[in-house]
Design a protein around this motif. Structure first.
Motif, PDB file in Angstrom:
ATOM      1  N   ALA A  98      -7.642  -2.796  38.772  1.00 60.03           N
ATOM      2  CA  ALA A  98      -8.968  -2.499  39.322  1.00 60.03           C
ATOM      3  C   ALA A  98     -10.011  -3.476  38.787  1.00 60.03           C
ATOM      4  N   LEU A  99      -9.944  -3.768  37.501  1.00 58.85           N
ATOM      5  CA  LEU A  99     -10.898  -4.712  36.906  1.00 58.85           C
ATOM      6  C   LEU A  99     -10.650  -6.124  37.422  1.00 58.85           C
ATOM      7  N   HIS A 100      -9.375  -6.490  37.582  1.00 60.93           N
ATOM      8  CA  HIS A 100      -9.036  -7.815  38.111  1.00 60.93           C
ATOM      9  C   HIS A 100      -9.583  -7.991  39.532  1.00 60.93           C
ATOM     10  N   ALA A 101      -9.509  -6.932  40.338  1.00 63.80           N
ATOM     11  CA  ALA A 101      -9.993  -7.012  41.726  1.00 63.80           C
ATOM     12  C   ALA A 101     -11.483  -7.328  41.782  1.00 63.80           C
ATOM     13  N   GLU A 102     -12.211  -6.947  40.725  1.00 66.39           N
ATOM     14  CA  GLU A 102     -13.648  -7.236  40.659  1.00 66.39           C
ATOM     15  C   GLU A 102     -13.938  -8.484  39.827  1.00 66.39           C
ATOM     16  N   ASN A 103     -12.872  -9.209  39.467  1.00 64.48           N
ATOM     17  CA  ASN A 103     -12.990 -10.449  38.704  1.00 64.48           C
ATOM     18  C   ASN A 103     -13.660 -10.216  37.338  1.00 64.48           C
ATOM     19  N   ILE A 104     -13.355  -9.086  36.716  1.00 64.82           N
ATOM     20  CA  ILE A 104     -13.882  -8.762  35.383  1.00 64.82           C
ATOM     21  C   ILE A 104     -12.826  -9.134  34.354  1.00 64.82           C
ATOM     22  N   TYR A 134     -21.060  -6.953  32.776  1.00 68.97           N
ATOM     23  CA  TYR A 134     -20.206  -6.303  33.776  1.00 68.97           C
ATOM     24  C   TYR A 134     -19.985  -4.808  33.502  1.00 68.97           C
ATOM     25  N   THR A 135     -20.687  -4.251  32.528  1.00 71.11           N
ATOM     26  CA  THR A 135     -20.438  -2.865  32.122  1.00 71.11           C
ATOM     27  C   THR A 135     -20.596  -1.892  33.286  1.00 71.11           C
ATOM     28  N   GLU A 136     -21.724  -1.947  33.966  1.00 73.76           N
ATOM     29  CA  GLU A 136     -21.991  -1.002  35.045  1.00 73.76           C
ATOM     30  C   GLU A 136     -20.953  -1.125  36.157  1.00 73.76           C
ATOM     31  N   LEU A 137     -20.621  -2.347  36.524  1.00 76.01           N
ATOM     32  CA  LEU A 137     -19.622  -2.569  37.565  1.00 76.01           C
ATOM     33  C   LEU A 137     -18.258  -2.041  37.125  1.00 76.01           C
ATOM     34  N   ALA A 138     -17.894  -2.285  35.871  1.00 75.11           N
ATOM     35  CA  ALA A 138     -16.603  -1.833  35.361  1.00 75.11           C
ATOM     36  C   ALA A 138     -16.503  -0.312  35.353  1.00 75.11           C
ATOM     37  N   VAL A 139     -17.573   0.358  34.945  1.00 74.90           N
ATOM     38  CA  VAL A 139     -17.578   1.831  34.921  1.00 74.90           C
ATOM     39  C   VAL A 139     -17.376   2.381  36.326  1.00 74.90           C
ATOM     40  N   ARG A 140     -18.138   1.862  37.291  1.00 72.89           N
ATOM     41  CA  ARG A 140     -18.011   2.346  38.675  1.00 72.89           C
ATOM     42  C   ARG A 140     -16.629   2.031  39.245  1.00 72.89           C
ATOM     43  N   THR A 141     -16.113   0.849  38.919  1.00 77.04           N
ATOM     44  CA  THR A 141     -14.808   0.438  39.431  1.00 77.04           C
ATOM     45  C   THR A 141     -13.696   1.369  38.937  1.00 77.04           C
ATOM     46  N   LEU A 142     -13.685   1.646  37.645  1.00 77.53           N
ATOM     47  CA  LEU A 142     -12.651   2.522  37.084  1.00 77.53           C
ATOM     48  C   LEU A 142     -12.832   3.960  37.556  1.00 77.53           C
ATOM     49  N   HIS A 143     -14.071   4.386  37.683  1.00 78.42           N
ATOM     50  CA  HIS A 143     -14.358   5.745  38.168  1.00 78.42           C
ATOM     51  C   HIS A 143     -13.790   5.936  39.571  1.00 78.42           C
ATOM     52  N   ASP A 144     -13.975   4.936  40.412  1.00 78.07           N
ATOM     53  CA  ASP A 144     -13.438   5.001  41.778  1.00 78.07           C
ATOM     54  C   ASP A 144     -11.915   4.855  41.779  1.00 78.07           C
ATOM     55  N   ALA A 145     -11.400   3.966  40.926  1.00 79.29           N
ATOM     56  CA  ALA A 145      -9.963   3.702  40.912  1.00 79.29           C
ATOM     57  C   ALA A 145      -9.154   4.952  40.575  1.00 79.29           C
ATOM     58  N   PHE A 146      -9.701   5.807  39.710  1.00 81.47           N
ATOM     59  CA  PHE A 146      -8.985   7.015  39.320  1.00 81.47           C
ATOM     60  C   PHE A 146      -9.472   8.257  40.071  1.00 81.47           C
ATOM     61  N   GLY A 147     -10.217   8.043  41.144  1.00 80.90           N
ATOM     62  CA  GLY A 147     -10.604   9.140  42.024  1.00 80.90           C
ATOM     63  C   GLY A 147     -11.453  10.215  41.378  1.00 80.90           C
ATOM     64  N   LEU A 148     -12.288   9.841  40.404  1.00 79.69           N
ATOM     65  CA  LEU A 148     -13.049  10.846  39.669  1.00 79.69           C
ATOM     66  C   LEU A 148     -14.248  11.393  40.438  1.00 79.69           C
TER      67      LEU A 148
END
Length: 409
Positions: free
Chosen positions: A362-368, A388-402
């Motif tokens: 998920a982080l790789h897909a956002e180039n983090i 990249y903190t905010e983007l990473a948080v949202r990315t992981l939150h979405d990736a795990f369907g939270l």
């Protein structure tokens, strides 16, 4: 006697109107047949004001006297609130930490609770409707006033609940529970109905401000059920409790982050026995918390050692590392403050594989770019560039369907 511990933070007792709302929570507990033990923090901003006074009066304030000073903030809160209760016809009395007594170590500013004699507290509950206890403070065996560190009123409340027989503890704050991540960063963050002690410990260690980490440690050790909820609404909050099969079915429960981080690298350290102890021993002696550690493969008898520390400890850490560099013959000391930690947390990781791969993808897909990685039984943490903190948080939150009610079971 049905006892309920209720803790209210600084924003909950900031002024008279706020304290009136607290009074309603106490009244409700009384109507439900409880004998409330109410633990209060200092009013919002008061501890900072007192610390400023100490710095104004002294260039190097004595820690014991600082504790004696800042403990007065909680004493103001409990005295005022007890007056408010009495004027409402509720039989109440206030107690300072030393009156309970809450006995602590003599580590001023960060004392640890050693013992609580609850017998006097029980006696006061027999003759009063409510006992209001000053949070954040205690007393040494020698009689010196101490404080428990920032957020220490949470620890006071849970420790009192444990001493009274592991009764339920309500932690009232300005948020209405524990969320899957910071709602300020992620609009789809969802309030959790329940979270395990271990998950809450990991969230607190990552800087989540909902509960002080030591309060969660107490709750877990003594099996105190903790209900985190809002002072300003009547909606149910989040129960912090023992994990069960339903919790384990959810792969990841929350995404946490911590921007209070600095990365330090000691380059070209001799790769021989005892060097790691020489580096991390002095840090431990200075009370500096080291989290992530990476040692590069040895090359020509030397290696690079990289680790993270809280930013507030960076100056002290760099001074120690320069001493160690000179002593060990290391090449140089580098540091970077533009970093942050992002973690996926969940007790379900114990029984499921693929969490790390999913997070990294998920982080790789956002180039983090991931700078460092650490794992525990229920947590995967990545060190990334702070921007990249905010983007990473949202990315992981979405990736795990939270963002969905059923999580990612």
């Amino acid at each position: 006697m049905r006892i309920l511990v209720q803790k209210f933070g600084g924003t909950s007792v900031a002024n008279l109107e706020c304290m009136k709302q607290v009074r309603e929570k106490v009244r409700r507990a009384l109507r439900d047949g409880y004998k409330p033990v109410v633990v209060l923090s200092a009013r919002s901003g008061e501890t900072n004001r007192l610390l400023s006074l100490a710095e104004e009066w002294s260039t190097d304030p004595d820690p014991a006297e600082v504790d004696a000073l800042i403990a007065t903030g909680e004493q103001v809160s409990v005295a005022l609130f007890s007056m408010l209760l009495k004027d409402s016809g509720i039989k109440a009395r206030s107690m300072a930490g030393f009156q309970v007594p809450i006995t602590t170590s003599d580590a001023f500013g960060r004392a640890r609770i050693m013992d609580i004699d609850a017998s006097r507290l029980r006696k006061e509950l027999e003759s009063h409707d409510v006992v209001v206890v000053a949070g954040f403070q205690g007393v040494t065996p020698e009689g010196r006033i101490t404080t428990l560190g920032r957020g220490g009123s949470d620890t006071s409340a849970v420790a009192l609940a444990a001493a009274l027989g592991s009764v339920e503890c309500e932690i009232y704050t300005d948020v209405d529970g524990v969320y899957t991540t910071d709602p300020n960063l992620c609009s789809t963050a969802r309030k959790l109905d329940r979270v395990s002690y271990d998950e809450m410990l990991e969230m607190a260690s990552m800087g989540a401000k909902v509960l002080q980490i030591r309060s969660v440690e107490f709750a877990k050790k003594y099996k105190v059920p903790v209900h985190v909820r809002s002072t300003f609404t009547d909606t149910p909050g989040t129960m912090v409790t023992q994990e069960d099969c339903e919790m384990e079915a959810v792969l990841v429960s929350g995404i946490a982050y911590d921007k209070d981080q600095a990365r330090v690298t000691l380059r070209s350290v001799p790769d021989k026995p005892g060097v790691s102890a020489a580096i991390f021993g002095p840090l431990s002696q200075q009370g500096i918390l080291v989290d992530m550690i990476v040692q590069n493969p040895s090359r020509d008898g030397v290696t690079d050692m990289t680790f993270t520390v809280p930013r507030k400890d960076l100056k002290k850490t760099l001074a120690l590392m320069e001493e160690i560099r000179a002593r060990t013959g290391a090449q140089e000391v580098l540091h970077d403050t533009q970093v942050a930690k992002v973690s996926a947390i969940g007790v379900g990781m114990r029984n499921h594989s693929g969490v790390a791969a999913k997070a990294f993808a998920a982080l790789h897909a956002e180039n983090i770019n991931i700078l460092m990685i650490s794992t525990s039984e229920i947590k995967i943490t990545c060190l990334i560039e702070e921007k990249y903190t905010e983007l990473a948080v949202r990315t992981l939150h979405d990736a795990f369907g939270l963002n969905h009610d059923l999580g990612n079971a």
